[in-house]
Design an enzyme around this catalytic site. Structure first.
Site, PDB file in Angstrom:
ATOM      1  N   HIS A   1       0.840  -1.193   0.000  1.00  0.00           N
ATOM      2  CA  HIS A   1       0.000   0.000   0.000  1.00  0.00           C
ATOM      3  C   HIS A   1       0.880   1.249   0.000  1.00  0.00           C
ATOM      4  CE1 HIS A   1       0.371  -0.883   4.482  1.00  0.00           C
ATOM      5  NE2 HIS A   1       0.849   0.345   4.398  1.00  0.00           N
TER       6      HIS A   1
HETATM    7  P1  TYD Z   1      -1.389  -2.882   7.622  1.00  0.00           P
HETATM    8  O1  TYD Z   1      -1.010  -1.463   7.806  1.00  0.00           O
HETATM    9  O2  TYD Z   1      -1.956  -3.277   6.284  1.00  0.00           O
HETATM   10  O3  TYD Z   1      -0.155  -3.806   7.975  1.00  0.00           O
HETATM   11  P2  TYD Z   1       1.229  -4.002   7.186  1.00  0.00           P
HETATM   12  O4  TYD Z   1       1.701  -2.658   6.739  1.00  0.00           O
HETATM   13  O5  TYD Z   1       2.117  -4.672   8.176  1.00  0.00           O
HETATM   14  O6  TYD Z   1       0.946  -4.904   6.020  1.00  0.00           O
HETATM   15  O7  TYD Z   1      -2.408  -3.271   8.774  1.00  0.00           O
HETATM   16  C1  TYD Z   1      -2.822  -4.601   9.009  1.00  0.00           C
HETATM   17  C2  TYD Z   1      -4.133  -4.524   9.793  1.00  0.00           C
HETATM   18  O8  TYD Z   1      -3.899  -3.891  11.059  1.00  0.00           O
HETATM   19  C3  TYD Z   1      -5.217  -3.706   9.094  1.00  0.00           C
HETATM   20  O9  TYD Z   1      -6.452  -4.335   9.326  1.00  0.00           O
HETATM   21  C4  TYD Z   1      -5.198  -2.382   9.795  1.00  0.00           C
HETATM   22  C5  TYD Z   1      -4.712  -2.721  11.197  1.00  0.00           C
HETATM   23  N1  TYD Z   1      -3.902  -1.645  11.798  1.00  0.00           N
HETATM   24  C6  TYD Z   1      -4.441  -0.841  12.795  1.00  0.00           C
HETATM   25  O10 TYD Z   1      -5.604  -1.027  13.219  1.00  0.00           O
HETATM   26  N2  TYD Z   1      -3.676   0.161  13.327  1.00  0.00           N
HETATM   27  C7  TYD Z   1      -2.410   0.401  12.916  1.00  0.00           C
HETATM   28  O11 TYD Z   1      -1.724   1.336  13.422  1.00  0.00           O
HETATM   29  C8  TYD Z   1      -1.847  -0.429  11.875  1.00  0.00           C
HETATM   30  C9  TYD Z   1      -0.447  -0.226  11.384  1.00  0.00           C
HETATM   31  C10 TYD Z   1      -2.628  -1.438  11.359  1.00  0.00           C
END
Ligand code: TYD
Length: 138
Positions: free
Chosen positions: A54
């Site tokens: 992303h």
């Molecule tokens: P995501 O940011 O997509 O993780 P990564 O960058 O490690 O792939 O987040 C994964 C899940 O966690 C998504 O459902 C959103 C949630 N999340 C939160 O609720 N708060 C946060 O600060 C973060 C980073 C993720």
């Protein structure tokens, strides 16, 4: 604290004190070039997992692999770069509108992330096509 440019970003080397322990210092608006509003860490990552996939509209981040190693692919829509993080005192800065993927986590990897904003799902661009289209609007 030193920085060194990479093709699409820069690596920051934090202050590192090593005596009978390792001690790294990360200060907001110094090692991390923004006011820190959120800290999170990723660990126990499945061997084949690819995280991220992303970009953010507003959130800036700095990533430090404080244990083990990980690769981070950066993509600004035109060019890509793979950064290998494997030192606790070195982090990569992730600007806004930088598509990123974290992969090849070692089994022991702990990725510590400092973010400039609180979590808001609206700040995410989770589709690569949408990312490319969004770039045309800014
Ligand atoms: P995501 O940011 O997509 O993780 P990564 O960058 O490690 O792939 O987040 C994964 C899940 O966690 C998504 O459902 C959103 C949630 N999340 C939160 O609720 N708060 C946060 O600060 C973060 C980073 C993720």
């Amino acid at each position: 604290m030193k920085t060194r440019p990479t093709k699409l970003s820069h690596i920051v080397e934090t202050q590192y004190i090593s005596d009978e322990a390792g001690l790294c210092i990360v200060e907001a608006e110094r090692a991390v070039p923004f006011d820190i509003k959120r800290v999170y860490y990723i660990f126990d990552v499945d061997n084949a997992a690819i995280r991220g996939k992303h970009a953010h509209k507003k959130t800036k981040q700095s990533l430090f692999c404080i244990r083990g190693s990980v690769k981070v692919t950066l993509d600004n829509g035109n060019e890509k770069e793979i950064i290998h993080l494997d030192k606790p005192n070195e982090g990569i800065y992730l600007d806004t509108l930088m598509w990123h993927e974290m992969h090849d986590f070692s089994a022991d990897a702990v990725l510590l992330v400092f973010a400039s904003e609180h979590y808001e799902e609206e700040d995410y661009i989770r589709s690569y096509d949408e990312f490319k289209n969004y770039l045309k609007t800014v």
